[in-house]
Design a protein around this motif. Structure first.
Motif, PDB file in Angstrom:
ATOM      1  N   UNK A  83      -7.035  -3.512   7.625  1.00  0.00           N
ATOM      2  CA  UNK A  83      -6.090  -2.821   6.751  1.00  0.00           C
ATOM      3  C   UNK A  83      -6.848  -2.022   5.695  1.00  0.00           C
ATOM      4  N   UNK A  84      -7.894  -2.627   5.135  1.00  0.00           N
ATOM      5  CA  UNK A  84      -8.711  -1.930   4.137  1.00  0.00           C
ATOM      6  C   UNK A  84      -9.420  -0.730   4.762  1.00  0.00           C
ATOM      7  N   UNK A  85      -9.917  -0.903   5.989  1.00  0.00           N
ATOM      8  CA  UNK A  85     -10.593   0.189   6.680  1.00  0.00           C
ATOM      9  C   UNK A  85      -9.636   1.349   6.948  1.00  0.00           C
ATOM     10  N   UNK A  86      -8.427   1.012   7.400  1.00  0.00           N
ATOM     11  CA  UNK A  86      -7.453   2.055   7.699  1.00  0.00           C
ATOM     12  C   UNK A  86      -7.038   2.804   6.433  1.00  0.00           C
ATOM     13  N   UNK A  87      -6.835   2.065   5.352  1.00  0.00           N
ATOM     14  CA  UNK A  87      -6.454   2.715   4.097  1.00  0.00           C
ATOM     15  C   UNK A  87      -7.561   3.643   3.603  1.00  0.00           C
ATOM     16  N   UNK A  88      -8.816   3.235   3.828  1.00  0.00           N
ATOM     17  CA  UNK A  88      -9.940   4.090   3.438  1.00  0.00           C
ATOM     18  C   UNK A  88      -9.981   5.373   4.264  1.00  0.00           C
ATOM     19  N   UNK A  89      -9.380   5.323   5.454  1.00  0.00           N
ATOM     20  CA  UNK A  89      -9.334   6.499   6.332  1.00  0.00           C
ATOM     21  C   UNK A  89      -8.100   7.364   6.071  1.00  0.00           C
ATOM     22  N   UNK A  90      -7.267   6.956   5.113  1.00  0.00           N
ATOM     23  CA  UNK A  90      -6.094   7.748   4.765  1.00  0.00           C
ATOM     24  C   UNK A  90      -4.793   7.257   5.365  1.00  0.00           C
ATOM     25  N   UNK A  91      -4.817   6.083   6.008  1.00  0.00           N
ATOM     26  CA  UNK A  91      -3.598   5.511   6.584  1.00  0.00           C
ATOM     27  C   UNK A  91      -2.788   4.819   5.490  1.00  0.00           C
ATOM     28  N   UNK A  92      -1.459   4.859   5.645  1.00  0.00           N
ATOM     29  CA  UNK A  92      -0.553   4.215   4.692  1.00  0.00           C
ATOM     30  C   UNK A  92       0.225   3.119   5.423  1.00  0.00           C
ATOM     31  N   UNK A  93       0.250   1.909   4.830  1.00  0.00           N
ATOM     32  CA  UNK A  93       0.973   0.802   5.452  1.00  0.00           C
ATOM     33  C   UNK A  93       2.474   1.062   5.460  1.00  0.00           C
ATOM     34  N   UNK A  94       3.124   0.745   6.571  1.00  0.00           N
ATOM     35  CA  UNK A  94       4.555   0.950   6.706  1.00  0.00           C
ATOM     36  C   UNK A  94       5.338  -0.347   6.645  1.00  0.00           C
ATOM     37  N   UNK A  95       6.650  -0.208   6.537  1.00  0.00           N
ATOM     38  CA  UNK A  95       7.556  -1.354   6.520  1.00  0.00           C
ATOM     39  C   UNK A  95       8.867  -0.916   7.154  1.00  0.00           C
ATOM     40  N   UNK A  96       9.770  -1.874   7.338  1.00  0.00           N
ATOM     41  CA  UNK A  96      11.067  -1.532   7.908  1.00  0.00           C
ATOM     42  C   UNK A  96      11.824  -0.533   7.040  1.00  0.00           C
ATOM     43  N   UNK A  97      11.635  -0.639   5.734  1.00  0.00           N
ATOM     44  CA  UNK A  97      12.365   0.245   4.819  1.00  0.00           C
ATOM     45  C   UNK A  97      11.642   1.567   4.572  1.00  0.00           C
ATOM     46  N   UNK A  98      10.307   1.574   4.786  1.00  0.00           N
ATOM     47  CA  UNK A  98       9.536   2.790   4.552  1.00  0.00           C
ATOM     48  C   UNK A  98       8.426   2.903   5.598  1.00  0.00           C
ATOM     49  N   UNK A  99       8.682   3.560   6.725  1.00  0.00           N
ATOM     50  CA  UNK A  99       7.696   3.677   7.805  1.00  0.00           C
ATOM     51  C   UNK A  99       6.398   4.321   7.339  1.00  0.00           C
ATOM     52  N   UNK A 100       5.285   3.904   7.986  1.00  0.00           N
ATOM     53  CA  UNK A 100       3.982   4.439   7.632  1.00  0.00           C
ATOM     54  C   UNK A 100       3.093   4.606   8.849  1.00  0.00           C
ATOM     55  N   UNK A 101       1.769   4.644   8.600  1.00  0.00           N
ATOM     56  CA  UNK A 101       0.804   4.863   9.679  1.00  0.00           C
ATOM     57  C   UNK A 101       0.386   3.579  10.375  1.00  0.00           C
ATOM     58  N   UNK A 102       0.468   2.437   9.666  1.00  0.00           N
ATOM     59  CA  UNK A 102       0.080   1.170  10.283  1.00  0.00           C
ATOM     60  C   UNK A 102       0.935   0.038   9.725  1.00  0.00           C
ATOM     61  N   UNK A 103       1.017  -1.052  10.494  1.00  0.00           N
ATOM     62  CA  UNK A 103       1.786  -2.229  10.071  1.00  0.00           C
ATOM     63  C   UNK A 103       0.980  -3.483  10.385  1.00  0.00           C
ATOM     64  N   UNK A 104       1.265  -4.562   9.652  1.00  0.00           N
ATOM     65  CA  UNK A 104       0.582  -5.826   9.874  1.00  0.00           C
ATOM     66  C   UNK A 104       1.612  -6.946   9.956  1.00  0.00           C
ATOM     67  N   UNK A 105       1.183  -8.091  10.518  1.00  0.00           N
ATOM     68  CA  UNK A 105       2.059  -9.262  10.585  1.00  0.00           C
ATOM     69  C   UNK A 105       1.367 -10.434   9.883  1.00  0.00           C
ATOM     70  N   UNK A 106       2.129 -11.125   9.064  1.00  0.00           N
ATOM     71  CA  UNK A 106       1.560 -12.242   8.287  1.00  0.00           C
ATOM     72  C   UNK A 106       2.087 -13.595   8.739  1.00  0.00           C
ATOM     73  N   UNK A 107       2.837 -13.664   9.810  1.00  0.00           N
ATOM     74  CA  UNK A 107       3.413 -14.935  10.266  1.00  0.00           C
ATOM     75  C   UNK A 107       2.430 -15.664  11.180  1.00  0.00           C
ATOM     76  N   UNK A 108       2.183 -16.956  10.874  1.00  0.00           N
ATOM     77  CA  UNK A 108       1.217 -17.722  11.660  1.00  0.00           C
ATOM     78  C   UNK A 108       1.741 -19.114  11.969  1.00  0.00           C
ATOM     79  N   UNK A 109       1.104 -19.724  12.958  1.00  0.00           N
ATOM     80  CA  UNK A 109       1.505 -21.047  13.421  1.00  0.00           C
ATOM     81  C   UNK A 109       0.419 -22.057  13.068  1.00  0.00           C
ATOM     82  N   UNK A 110       0.826 -23.269  12.661  1.00  0.00           N
ATOM     83  CA  UNK A 110      -0.142 -24.327  12.383  1.00  0.00           C
ATOM     84  C   UNK A 110       0.419 -25.682  12.669  1.00  0.00           C
TER      85      UNK A 110
END
Length: 274
Positions: A247-274
């Motif tokens: 995410x940091x690398x992409x932002x350094x390249x000019x990418x903007x993180x997107x969301x359902x309410x505001x689409x962007x250049x990249x998205x991430x998922x934070x849900x994990x199993x344990x």
């Protein structure tokens, strides 16, 4: 340890359906190795989800539901819901879930959600799906979604694991989804699978960052041999370290993180199993 000896099915009477939870049935279980397995459960007729979303899955624990977020690996048109899971021997849920067998009941949440959806991306030409470990799961759903092939000219699925046996769905992905009822023709021309292994010999070795730096990630696709915010869209799913770094690398390249309410250049998922 023998799977049969450790299997202790929970009586369906111990499950309590609610406004938020269904009780579904295990239809298939496949153990890839000592640390990884997949399973499918029945799908309620009313259950709808967008490719890339996750949902809560679990078992009873002292009379209460013990739930974790699982990305849905099956395509949105499938009759069953498939999930990919690690086996954590001291994990509150996976220490038990890894022993489920066909016919066992499990909890299923009624409201799938998540940010790894095409709605959260602005239009582009190439879609890169970067995953580590079980982070592959949502991309198995997206890679079999016909809408993805109409939105992007090329789809690249990158999967980084420690061992070759951790490459879940490898045969299907290496075949470019041959036999898929909805996307096999499009996938033959548009889909690219890039597996890499970090702790064993393989045709690609090293982390995803290595493939980006040496250009191997871009070998099979047309266009720039690096990420281009004008044409590329990226999805990240896997370890928190991988997501943070890329995410940091992409932002350094000019990418903007997107969301359902505001689409962007990249998205991430934070849900994990344990």
């Amino acid at each position: 340890m023998d799977q049969a000896l450790t299997h202790q099915p929970i009586a369906r009477e111990e499950f309590t359906p609610s406004a938020a939870l269904e009780v579904e049935t295990v239809k298939r279980v496949h153990h890839l190795n000592d640390g990884l397995f997949s399973f499918s459960i029945s799908r309620p007729a009313s259950f709808r989800f967008r490719s890339g979303e996750f949902v809560m899955v679990g078992l009873p624990n002292n009379g209460k539901p013990l739930l974790r977020a699982y990305s849905i690996a099956s395509p949105s048109y499938a009759d069953e819901l498939e999930f990919l899971s690690v086996k954590i021997q001291d994990g509150p849920l996976t220490s038990r879930l890894q022993h489920i067998q066909v016919g066992d009941p499990v909890y299923l949440g009624k409201k799938p959600t998540g940010t790894l959806v095409t709605d959260a991306l602005i239009p582009g030409r190439r879609l890169f799906m970067l995953s580590t470990g079980t982070g592959l799961a949502p991309f198995m759903s997206l890679a079999r979604d016909p809408d993805v092939y109409s939105m992007f000219s090329e789809i690249v699925l990158v999967h980084s694991v420690r061992k070759v046996s951790d490459l879940a769905y490898r045969d299907l992905l290496e075949s470019q989804l041959a036999g898929d009822p909805l996307v096999q023709d499009e996938a033959l021309l548009q889909f690219h699978y890039v597996p890499t292994v970090t702790r064993e010999e393989f045709r690609n070795t090293g982390r995803i960052s290595t493939l980006i730096e040496n250009g191997k990630l871009f070998e099979t696709v047309s266009g720039p041999k690096t990420f281009d915010p004008e044409n590329d869209r990226v999805m990240l799913c896997g370890s928190m370290a991988m997501i943070k770094d890329h995410a940091a690398d992409l932002e350094a390249r000019g990418f903007i993180e997107g969301s359902n309410s505001k689409p962007g250049h990249f998205v991430i998922e934070r849900a994990f199993v344990g």
